[in-house]
Design a protein around this motif. Structure first.
Motif, PDB file in Angstrom:
ATOM      1  N   TRP A  93      65.620   7.631  39.757  1.00  0.00           N
ATOM      2  CA  TRP A  93      65.703   7.502  38.309  1.00  0.00           C
ATOM      3  C   TRP A  93      65.696   8.828  37.561  1.00  0.00           C
ATOM      4  CZ3 TRP A  93      67.295   2.897  37.220  1.00  0.00           C
ATOM      5  CH2 TRP A  93      66.963   1.838  38.052  1.00  0.00           C
ATOM      6  N   GLY A  94      65.386   9.927  38.225  1.00  0.00           N
ATOM      7  CA  GLY A  94      65.363  11.229  37.551  1.00  0.00           C
ATOM      8  C   GLY A  94      64.371  11.277  36.410  1.00  0.00           C
ATOM      9  N   ALA A  95      63.241  10.594  36.603  1.00  0.00           N
ATOM     10  CA  ALA A  95      62.244  10.503  35.541  1.00  0.00           C
ATOM     11  C   ALA A  95      60.853  10.785  36.100  1.00  0.00           C
ATOM     12  CB  ALA A  95      62.284   9.100  34.924  1.00  0.00           C
ATOM     13  N   ASP A  96      59.930  11.057  35.193  1.00  0.00           N
ATOM     14  CA  ASP A  96      58.550  11.366  35.561  1.00  0.00           C
ATOM     15  C   ASP A  96      57.864  10.181  36.234  1.00  0.00           C
ATOM     16  OD1 ASP A  96      59.075  13.710  34.227  1.00  0.00           O
ATOM     17  OD2 ASP A  96      57.322  13.620  32.927  1.00  0.00           O
ATOM     18  N   VAL A  97      56.874  10.500  37.040  1.00  0.00           N
ATOM     19  CA  VAL A  97      56.013   9.524  37.694  1.00  0.00           C
ATOM     20  C   VAL A  97      54.637  10.171  37.851  1.00  0.00           C
ATOM     21  CG1 VAL A  97      56.751  10.229  40.003  1.00  0.00           C
ATOM     22  CG2 VAL A  97      55.798   7.953  39.680  1.00  0.00           C
ATOM     23  N   ILE A  98      53.597   9.333  37.826  1.00  0.00           N
ATOM     24  CA  ILE A  98      52.223   9.839  37.920  1.00  0.00           C
ATOM     25  C   ILE A  98      51.532   9.245  39.145  1.00  0.00           C
ATOM     26  CG2 ILE A  98      49.953   9.872  36.816  1.00  0.00           C
ATOM     27  CD1 ILE A  98      51.445   9.647  34.117  1.00  0.00           C
ATOM     28  N   LEU A  99      50.886  10.109  39.914  1.00  0.00           N
ATOM     29  CA  LEU A  99      50.013   9.687  41.014  1.00  0.00           C
ATOM     30  C   LEU A  99      48.574   9.994  40.609  1.00  0.00           C
ATOM     31  CD1 LEU A  99      51.841  11.144  44.111  1.00  0.00           C
ATOM     32  CD2 LEU A  99      51.551   8.759  43.556  1.00  0.00           C
ATOM     33  N   ASP A 100      47.746   8.986  40.551  1.00  0.00           N
ATOM     34  CA  ASP A 100      46.339   9.150  40.225  1.00  0.00           C
ATOM     35  C   ASP A 100      45.556   8.975  41.528  1.00  0.00           C
ATOM     36  OD1 ASP A 100      43.854   9.249  39.055  1.00  0.00           O
ATOM     37  OD2 ASP A 100      44.115   7.445  37.834  1.00  0.00           O
ATOM     38  N   VAL A 101      45.240  10.102  42.181  1.00  0.00           N
ATOM     39  CA  VAL A 101      44.553  10.086  43.476  1.00  0.00           C
ATOM     40  C   VAL A 101      43.052  10.101  43.194  1.00  0.00           C
ATOM     41  CG1 VAL A 101      44.305  11.188  45.718  1.00  0.00           C
ATOM     42  CG2 VAL A 101      46.493  11.333  44.500  1.00  0.00           C
ATOM     43  N   ILE A 102      42.425   8.948  43.354  1.00  0.00           N
ATOM     44  CA  ILE A 102      41.027   8.787  42.985  1.00  0.00           C
ATOM     45  C   ILE A 102      40.149   9.238  44.153  1.00  0.00           C
ATOM     46  CG2 ILE A 102      39.272   7.137  42.244  1.00  0.00           C
ATOM     47  CD1 ILE A 102      41.672   5.536  41.010  1.00  0.00           C
ATOM     48  N   CYS A 103      39.282  10.206  43.865  1.00  0.00           N
ATOM     49  CA  CYS A 103      38.456  10.812  44.904  1.00  0.00           C
ATOM     50  C   CYS A 103      37.103  11.203  44.313  1.00  0.00           C
ATOM     51  CB  CYS A 103      39.179  12.022  45.497  1.00  0.00           C
ATOM     52  SG  CYS A 103      39.656  13.271  44.283  1.00  0.00           S
ATOM     53  N   TYR A 104      36.418  12.113  44.946  1.00  0.00           N
ATOM     54  CA  TYR A 104      35.127  12.585  44.453  1.00  0.00           C
ATOM     55  C   TYR A 104      34.861  13.966  45.029  1.00  0.00           C
ATOM     56  CZ  TYR A 104      33.842  10.827  49.035  1.00  0.00           C
ATOM     57  OH  TYR A 104      33.797  10.577  50.370  1.00  0.00           O
ATOM     58  N   ARG A 105      33.959  14.678  44.391  1.00  0.00           N
ATOM     59  CA  ARG A 105      33.505  15.966  44.912  1.00  0.00           C
ATOM     60  C   ARG A 105      32.195  15.715  45.629  1.00  0.00           C
ATOM     61  NH1 ARG A 105      33.656  18.650  39.135  1.00  0.00           N
ATOM     62  NH2 ARG A 105      35.856  19.129  38.944  1.00  0.00           N
ATOM     63  N   ARG A 106      32.182  15.948  46.904  1.00  0.00           N
ATOM     64  CA  ARG A 106      30.942  15.699  47.652  1.00  0.00           C
ATOM     65  C   ARG A 106      29.850  16.690  47.253  1.00  0.00           C
ATOM     66  NH1 ARG A 106      29.288  12.563  51.479  1.00  0.00           N
ATOM     67  NH2 ARG A 106      31.341  11.859  52.119  1.00  0.00           N
ATOM     68  N   PHE A 107      30.203  17.938  46.974  1.00  0.00           N
ATOM     69  CA  PHE A 107      29.200  18.977  46.731  1.00  0.00           C
ATOM     70  C   PHE A 107      29.215  19.514  45.305  1.00  0.00           C
ATOM     71  CE2 PHE A 107      30.265  19.191  51.281  1.00  0.00           C
ATOM     72  CZ  PHE A 107      29.027  18.797  51.779  1.00  0.00           C
ATOM     73  N   ASP A 113      26.661  24.565  41.077  1.00  0.00           N
ATOM     74  CA  ASP A 113      26.461  23.285  40.401  1.00  0.00           C
ATOM     75  C   ASP A 113      25.714  22.317  41.307  1.00  0.00           C
ATOM     76  OD1 ASP A 113      26.757  21.039  38.706  1.00  0.00           O
ATOM     77  OD2 ASP A 113      28.648  20.505  39.671  1.00  0.00           O
ATOM     78  N   ASN A 114      24.648  21.760  40.825  1.00  0.00           N
ATOM     79  CA  ASN A 114      23.952  20.692  41.543  1.00  0.00           C
ATOM     80  C   ASN A 114      24.250  19.395  40.795  1.00  0.00           C
ATOM     81  OD1 ASN A 114      22.304  18.844  42.738  1.00  0.00           O
ATOM     82  ND2 ASN A 114      20.468  20.117  42.688  1.00  0.00           N
ATOM     83  N   PRO A 115      25.200  18.596  41.294  1.00  0.00           N
ATOM     84  CA  PRO A 115      25.613  17.396  40.565  1.00  0.00           C
ATOM     85  C   PRO A 115      24.543  16.317  40.483  1.00  0.00           C
ATOM     86  CG  PRO A 115      26.615  17.451  42.724  1.00  0.00           C
ATOM     87  CD  PRO A 115      25.917  18.770  42.541  1.00  0.00           C
ATOM     88  N   TYR A 123      26.307  10.614  42.372  1.00  0.00           N
ATOM     89  CA  TYR A 123      26.044  11.383  43.589  1.00  0.00           C
ATOM     90  C   TYR A 123      25.081  10.695  44.537  1.00  0.00           C
ATOM     91  CZ  TYR A 123      29.364  14.852  42.703  1.00  0.00           C
ATOM     92  OH  TYR A 123      30.576  15.460  42.546  1.00  0.00           O
ATOM     93  N   LYS A 124      24.293   9.768  44.049  1.00  0.00           N
ATOM     94  CA  LYS A 124      23.491   8.947  44.950  1.00  0.00           C
ATOM     95  C   LYS A 124      24.429   8.080  45.790  1.00  0.00           C
ATOM     96  CE  LYS A 124      19.539   5.837  44.960  1.00  0.00           C
ATOM     97  NZ  LYS A 124      18.551   5.154  44.129  1.00  0.00           N
ATOM     98  N   ALA A 125      25.453   7.512  45.178  1.00  0.00           N
ATOM     99  CA  ALA A 125      26.436   6.712  45.906  1.00  0.00           C
ATOM    100  C   ALA A 125      27.267   7.580  46.846  1.00  0.00           C
ATOM    101  CB  ALA A 125      27.348   5.976  44.922  1.00  0.00           C
ATOM    102  N   ILE A 126      27.678   8.756  46.387  1.00  0.00           N
ATOM    103  CA  ILE A 126      28.493   9.658  47.229  1.00  0.00           C
ATOM    104  C   ILE A 126      27.697  10.090  48.460  1.00  0.00           C
ATOM    105  CG2 ILE A 126      29.502  11.976  47.332  1.00  0.00           C
ATOM    106  CD1 ILE A 126      30.453  11.484  44.415  1.00  0.00           C
ATOM    107  N   ASN A 127      26.432  10.398  48.296  1.00  0.00           N
ATOM    108  CA  ASN A 127      25.613  10.826  49.431  1.00  0.00           C
ATOM    109  C   ASN A 127      25.458   9.740  50.483  1.00  0.00           C
ATOM    110  OD1 ASN A 127      25.242  13.450  48.515  1.00  0.00           O
ATOM    111  ND2 ASN A 127      23.448  12.899  47.312  1.00  0.00           N
TER     112      ASN A 127
END
Length: 131
Positions: A93-107, A113-115, A123-127
């Motif tokens: 299509w020669g048009a824009d597209v968006i990828l929303d890669v849902i992730c987290y910062r472990r540290f 920074d101490n999250p 961060y309780k859930a991430i740990n």
């Protein structure tokens, strides 16, 4: 082109809107851009609910009718498939597209920074999350 964005910057920086606004203008058309959002759900130390009015940082694309693919970074196969679909969309299509890669910062945001102080529930859930 492929542009990499952070979730807070995609939703909050005017240059993203301006780029999308000009994308279909003949003098600025590049045949579509793949916008990849590395969505770690925290703009430095700000909760998403305090940094934008919409549920998803990628919702800006809705204003321009841009397809948005949300994928879980913990599922590499899903991420690869989303990238493939985005490339196929841009090619077809020669048009824009968006990828929303849902992730987290472990540290956290950086080494100083101490999250646990700014995002204790997240961060309780991430740990507890499997590495």
């Amino acid at each position: 082109p492929v542009l990499l964005h952070g979730d807070a910057s995609f939703a909050g920086q005017g240059i993203v809107y301006e780029t999308m606004q000009l994308a279909q203008v003949d003098d600025f058309d590049v045949g579509g851009t793949i916008h990849v959002i590395v969505n770690n759900q925290v703009g430095f130390t700000t909760d998403p609910s305090n940094s934008r009015s919409t549920q998803y940082c990628s919702d800006l694309g809705k204003a321009f009718g841009i397809p948005i693919f949300h994928c879980n970074a913990d599922d590499p196969v899903a991420v690869v498939r989303a990238f493939e679909m985005a490339a196929e969309w841009r090619q077809e299509w020669g048009a824009d597209v968006i990828l929303d890669v849902i992730c987290y910062r472990r540290f956290g945001h950086n080494e100083s920074d101490n999250p646990d102080f700014t995002q204790p529930l997240l961060y309780k859930a991430i740990n507890k999350h499997k590495r």
